[in-house]
Design an enzyme around this catalytic site. Structure first.
Site, PDB file in Angstrom:
ATOM      1  N   TYR A  52       0.809  -1.222   0.000  1.00 58.64           N
ATOM      2  CA  TYR A  52       0.000   0.000   0.000  1.00 58.64           C
ATOM      3  C   TYR A  52       0.845   1.276   0.000  1.00 58.64           C
ATOM      4  CZ  TYR A  52      -4.515  -2.245   0.333  1.00 58.64           C
ATOM      5  OH  TYR A  52      -5.647  -2.946   0.040  1.00 58.64           O
ATOM      6  N   PHE A  73      12.733   0.053   4.539  1.00 50.48           N
ATOM      7  CA  PHE A  73      13.822  -0.744   5.095  1.00 50.48           C
ATOM      8  C   PHE A  73      14.072  -1.898   4.141  1.00 50.48           C
ATOM      9  CE2 PHE A  73      15.305  -2.189   9.615  1.00 50.48           C
ATOM     10  CZ  PHE A  73      16.593  -1.821   9.278  1.00 50.48           C
ATOM     11  N   ASP A 110      15.719   2.155   9.527  1.00 48.11           N
ATOM     12  CA  ASP A 110      14.675   1.760  10.466  1.00 48.11           C
ATOM     13  C   ASP A 110      13.796   2.953  10.860  1.00 48.11           C
ATOM     14  OD1 ASP A 110      13.095   0.692  12.392  1.00 48.11           O
ATOM     15  OD2 ASP A 110      14.714   0.237  13.809  1.00 48.11           O
ATOM     16  N   LEU A 138       3.679   1.222   7.518  1.00 47.11           N
ATOM     17  CA  LEU A 138       4.667   0.216   7.933  1.00 47.11           C
ATOM     18  C   LEU A 138       3.979  -1.106   8.236  1.00 47.11           C
ATOM     19  CD1 LEU A 138       7.034   2.068  10.449  1.00 47.11           C
ATOM     20  CD2 LEU A 138       7.357   1.687   8.011  1.00 47.11           C
ATOM     21  N   TYR A 234      -7.739 -12.190  12.954  1.00 52.40           N
ATOM     22  CA  TYR A 234      -7.368 -10.821  12.589  1.00 52.40           C
ATOM     23  C   TYR A 234      -8.029  -9.807  13.538  1.00 52.40           C
ATOM     24  CZ  TYR A 234      -5.280  -7.180   9.873  1.00 52.40           C
ATOM     25  OH  TYR A 234      -4.501  -6.106   9.518  1.00 52.40           O
ATOM     26  N   LYS A 243      -4.506  -2.786  15.839  1.00 51.60           N
ATOM     27  CA  LYS A 243      -5.276  -1.851  15.007  1.00 51.60           C
ATOM     28  C   LYS A 243      -6.207  -0.982  15.867  1.00 51.60           C
ATOM     29  CE  LYS A 243      -3.459  -3.044  11.033  1.00 51.60           C
ATOM     30  NZ  LYS A 243      -2.444  -2.176  10.423  1.00 51.60           N
ATOM     31  N   THR A 274       0.089  -9.168  -0.332  1.00 47.19           N
ATOM     32  CA  THR A 274       1.326  -8.399  -0.141  1.00 47.19           C
ATOM     33  C   THR A 274       2.272  -9.294   0.656  1.00 47.19           C
ATOM     34  OG1 THR A 274       0.744  -7.430   1.992  1.00 47.19           O
ATOM     35  CG2 THR A 274       0.075  -6.169   0.047  1.00 47.19           C
TER      36      THR A 274
HETATM   37  P1  NAD Z   1       4.163  -4.450   2.945  1.00 43.49           P
HETATM   38  O1  NAD Z   1       4.879  -5.552   3.656  1.00 43.49           O
HETATM   39  O2  NAD Z   1       3.931  -4.600   1.486  1.00 43.49           O
HETATM   40  O3  NAD Z   1       4.928  -3.045   3.178  1.00 43.49           O
HETATM   41  C1  NAD Z   1       5.541  -2.715   4.379  1.00 43.49           C
HETATM   42  C2  NAD Z   1       6.438  -1.503   4.206  1.00 43.49           C
HETATM   43  O4  NAD Z   1       7.007  -1.183   5.478  1.00 43.49           O
HETATM   44  C3  NAD Z   1       7.632  -1.694   3.251  1.00 43.49           C
HETATM   45  O5  NAD Z   1       7.858  -0.513   2.536  1.00 43.49           O
HETATM   46  C4  NAD Z   1       8.803  -1.932   4.203  1.00 43.49           C
HETATM   47  O6  NAD Z   1      10.079  -1.555   3.679  1.00 43.49           O
HETATM   48  C5  NAD Z   1       8.402  -1.002   5.324  1.00 43.49           C
HETATM   49  N1  NAD Z   1       9.054  -1.314   6.599  1.00 43.49           N
HETATM   50  C6  NAD Z   1       8.911  -2.402   7.379  1.00 43.49           C
HETATM   51  N2  NAD Z   1       9.648  -2.272   8.502  1.00 43.49           N
HETATM   52  C7  NAD Z   1      10.269  -1.071   8.434  1.00 43.49           C
HETATM   53  C8  NAD Z   1      11.147  -0.349   9.270  1.00 43.49           C
HETATM   54  N3  NAD Z   1      11.538  -0.824  10.446  1.00 43.49           N
HETATM   55  N4  NAD Z   1      11.591   0.863   8.848  1.00 43.49           N
HETATM   56  C9  NAD Z   1      11.224   1.378   7.654  1.00 43.49           C
HETATM   57  N5  NAD Z   1      10.368   0.745   6.828  1.00 43.49           N
HETATM   58  C10 NAD Z   1       9.905  -0.457   7.204  1.00 43.49           C
HETATM   59  O7  NAD Z   1       2.801  -4.265   3.760  1.00 43.49           O
HETATM   60  P2  NAD Z   1       1.313  -3.828   3.357  1.00 43.49           P
HETATM   61  O8  NAD Z   1       0.487  -5.066   3.241  1.00 43.49           O
HETATM   62  O9  NAD Z   1       1.312  -2.818   2.277  1.00 43.49           O
HETATM   63  O10 NAD Z   1       0.858  -3.164   4.742  1.00 43.49           O
HETATM   64  C11 NAD Z   1       0.898  -1.774   4.984  1.00 43.49           C
HETATM   65  C12 NAD Z   1      -0.217  -1.404   5.933  1.00 43.49           C
HETATM   66  O11 NAD Z   1      -1.483  -1.711   5.319  1.00 43.49           O
HETATM   67  C13 NAD Z   1      -0.193  -2.190   7.266  1.00 43.49           C
HETATM   68  O12 NAD Z   1      -0.625  -1.342   8.295  1.00 43.49           O
HETATM   69  C14 NAD Z   1      -1.254  -3.276   7.023  1.00 43.49           C
HETATM   70  O13 NAD Z   1      -1.800  -3.759   8.228  1.00 43.49           O
HETATM   71  C15 NAD Z   1      -2.264  -2.480   6.220  1.00 43.49           C
HETATM   72  N6  NAD Z   1      -3.236  -3.293   5.452  1.00 43.49           N
HETATM   73  C16 NAD Z   1      -2.835  -4.316   4.659  1.00 43.49           C
HETATM   74  C17 NAD Z   1      -3.791  -5.074   3.994  1.00 43.49           C
HETATM   75  C18 NAD Z   1      -3.400  -6.247   3.111  1.00 43.49           C
HETATM   76  O14 NAD Z   1      -4.256  -7.068   2.780  1.00 43.49           O
HETATM   77  N7  NAD Z   1      -2.155  -6.339   2.678  1.00 43.49           N
HETATM   78  C19 NAD Z   1      -5.165  -4.765   4.111  1.00 43.49           C
HETATM   79  C20 NAD Z   1      -5.525  -3.676   4.893  1.00 43.49           C
HETATM   80  C21 NAD Z   1      -4.565  -2.937   5.583  1.00 43.49           C
END
Ligand code: NAD
Length: 395
Positions: A52, A73, A110, A138, A234, A243, A274
Site C-alpha cells: 500500500y 527498510f 529503520d 509500515l 485478525y 489496530k 502483499t
Molecule cells: P508491505 O509488507 O507490502 O509493506 C511494508 C512496508 O514497510 C515496506 O515498505 C517496508 O520496507 C516497510 N518497513 C517495514 N519495517 C520497516 C522499518 N523498520 N523501517 C522502515 N520501513 C519499514 O505491507 P502492506 O500489506 O502494504 O501493509 C501496509 C499497511 O497496510 C499495514 O498497516 C497493514 O496492516 C495495512 N493493510 C494491509 C492489507 C493487506 O491485505 N495487505 C489490508 C488492509 C490494511
C-alpha cells in the site's frame, strides 16, 4: 545473474529487478490513465517500498504531481544475492519520478528509530519547508523501541482460546485445518508495540515539534477489518488489538494537531496479496476466494486502484464518507453482502481437490510471485540480469 524465485514458506528470497521495474511502471500507467487528483503536493510516505505504501506514493506523485520522500527498510544487492523487491521498486520509482520532473528522495533505514526521523526532518527542512500529507504504511515483524531499546516481536494469534479453521499452502494448493494457540498477554503487548500507533504518534510529534507540518496537514494509517470468518485471527486477535491502538492514535494525533487544523485518519483497506498478508494463516485462502468472487463481479482492485481511490475519491474529495467510527472505508466493495455470501459459500466447499476451480488460487500465486518481479510474460527469466541497481534518489 540468472534470477529465479527461491521461496521459503511465504517468503521469496530473490527478486527480479526488471520485473519489479515493470510492476512499478504498470502502477504509474494506471494512475496516468485516470483523471488527475487535485491533491497533495509534498508527501512523506513511511513504508513506501512495497504494498500500500508504494501504491500511495505512485498515486500521489503521478496522480497529483506531488513531490515525495519515501522511507523504507530494504536490502541492496551484494555479490551473492539480489536486492529485495522493495529496493528495486524504489529504484524504478525514483527513476520514473525524476524523468517526470518530480522531486523524489528515498531514505533506507529503520523508521522506528529516532535517527531516521531526524534525518527525514532535516531533509524536509532543507528541501521543502513543510509537508502536507503523511502516509504511514509500515508492516513489520519487529520493532526496537527508540527510548528503552526493548525489542518487540509481533505475532498473529487469536486471543482467549485456540482457533481452528481452513488454510491453504498456496504453492501446492493443499487445504488443511490449522489450529493456532491463543496469544499470551505479553505477546499481545508486543504486537501492539510493533503494529499499534505508538510509532505513528512519535513521527507526528517529531514532525510537529520541528515545525515542518503544513496547516491543514493530513496523515493516514491503514487498517483491516474483514468478515466474520477471519475475525478470530485478525480483527479479534493480536493484530486487531494493534489496530484498535492505531484507532486511538488517530484520535490522539488529531488532538495534537488541533492548532494547525491537522487531521489523522484510519483507512480500512481491502485484503490484498502483499508480503505481509501472505504471512497470516487462513488469510491467503480467504483472499483466493475473495478474488474469485470480486473478479467474477468485476469489482476486484489491487493496491494501486485502492490508493488512487483513497486520494481521488476520499482524502481530496468533498466527502470522506467516514463510517460510524470515523474511519475511511476502502473495503466497501470487499464487504458487499453478495460478495461475502459468495465467499462464505465457497469457504464451506473448498478443499484440496477443488481449490483450482472454486478459488482464484492461481491469481493469488501469480500475484505473490509478481510482488518479487516474477511471472511477468514480457521478461525472459533465463537471461542474465544485472542485480546491482542504484537508486538515483537515495539520501
Ligand atoms: P508491505 O509488507 O507490502 O509493506 C511494508 C512496508 O514497510 C515496506 O515498505 C517496508 O520496507 C516497510 N518497513 C517495514 N519495517 C520497516 C522499518 N523498520 N523501517 C522502515 N520501513 C519499514 O505491507 P502492506 O500489506 O502494504 O501493509 C501496509 C499497511 O497496510 C499495514 O498497516 C497493514 O496492516 C495495512 N493493510 C494491509 C492489507 C493487506 O491485505 N495487505 C489490508 C488492509 C490494511
Amino acid at each position: 545473474m540468472i534470477i529465479k524465485p527461491k521461496t521459503r514458506g511465504f517468503i521469496c528470497t530473490t527478486a527480479h529487478p526488471e520485473g519489479c521495474t515493470q510492476n512499478v511502471r504498470e502502477q504509474i500507467d494506471y494512475v496516468k490513465s485516470k483523471e488527475p487528483i487535485n491533491g497533495p503536493k509534498k508527501v512523506l510516505v513511511i513504508g513506501a517500498s512495497t504494498g500500500y505504501g508504494l501504491a500511495s506514493r505512485v498515486a500521489a506523485a503521478f496522480g497529483s504531481g506531488a513531490d515525495t520522500i519515501g522511507i523504507f527498510f530494504e536490502r541492496p544487492a551484494d555479490s551473492k544475492r539480489t536486492a529485495t523487491a522493495g529496493w528495486y521498486n524504489m529504484a524504478a520509482f525514483e527513476e520514473e519520478a525524476i524523468k517526470a520532473g518530480l522531486y523524489s528522495k528515498s531514505i533506507n533505514g529503520d523508521a522506528f528509530s529516532d535517527s531516521i526521523k531526524e534525518q527525514t526532518i532535516e531533509l524536509i527542512k532543507k528541501d521543502w519547508g513543510k509537508v502536507d500529507l503523511i502516509i504511514y504504511s509500515l508492516a513489520s515483524p519487529r520493532r526496537t523501541h527508540p527510548q528503552t531499546g526493548e525489542v518487540f516481536n509481533s505475532v498473529i494469534k487469536p486471543i482467549g482460546k485456540p482457533y481452528t479453521n481452513k488454510t491453504v499452502d498456496f504453492h501446492n494448493g493443499e487445504v488443511s485445518d490449522v489450529t493456532i494457540e491463543p496469544a499470551t498477554e505479553d505477546e499481545i503487548r508486543q504486537t501492539v508495540a510493533v503494529m499499534g500507533g505508538e510509532d505513528w504518534e512519535m513521527w507526528m510529534k517529531a514532525l510537529k515539534n520541528a515545525g515542518v507540518l503544513a496547516d491543514d496537514v493530513t496523515t493516514v494509517a491503514f487498517s483491516y477489518i474483514g468478515p466474520e470468518l477471519t475475525h478470530a485471527v485478525y480483527k479479534d486477535g493480536t493484530i486487531g488489538k494493534a489496530k484498535e491502538h492505531l484507532d486511538t492514535s488517530a484520535k490522539n494525533i488529531t488532538e495534537m494537531l488541533k492548532g494547525i487544523n491537522g487531521k489523522a485518519y484510519i483507512s480500512v483497506n481491502k485484503a490484498l496479496v502483499t508480503q505481509s498478508s501472505s504471512a497470516i494463516p487462513v488469510v491467503p485462502l480467504y483472499i483466493s476466494l475473495l478474488y474469485k468472487a470480486m473478479k467474477t463481479k468485476g469489482t476486484h482492485e489491487g493496491c494501486i486502484e485502492q490508493m488512487y481511490r483513497l486520494l481521488k475519491e476520499r482524502l481530496y474529495a468533498d466527502n470522506l464518507l467516514l463510517d460510524e467510527a470515523g474511519r475511511i472505508r476502502l473495503d466497501d466493495f470487499e464487504m458487499q453482502e453478495d460478495v461475502q455470501n459468495e465467499v462464505a459459500k465457497l469457504w464451506a466447499l473448498v478443499n484440496t481437490d477443488n481449490i483450482e476451480q472454486v478459488s482464484d488460487i492461481k491469481g493469488y500465486r501469480e500475484e505473490f510471485f509478481k510482488l518479487f518481479g516474477f511471472m511477468r510474460a514480457e521478461i525472459n527469466y533465463d537471461e542474465e540480469c544485472e542485480v546491482d541497481v542504484k537508486n538515483p534518489g537515495m539520501i
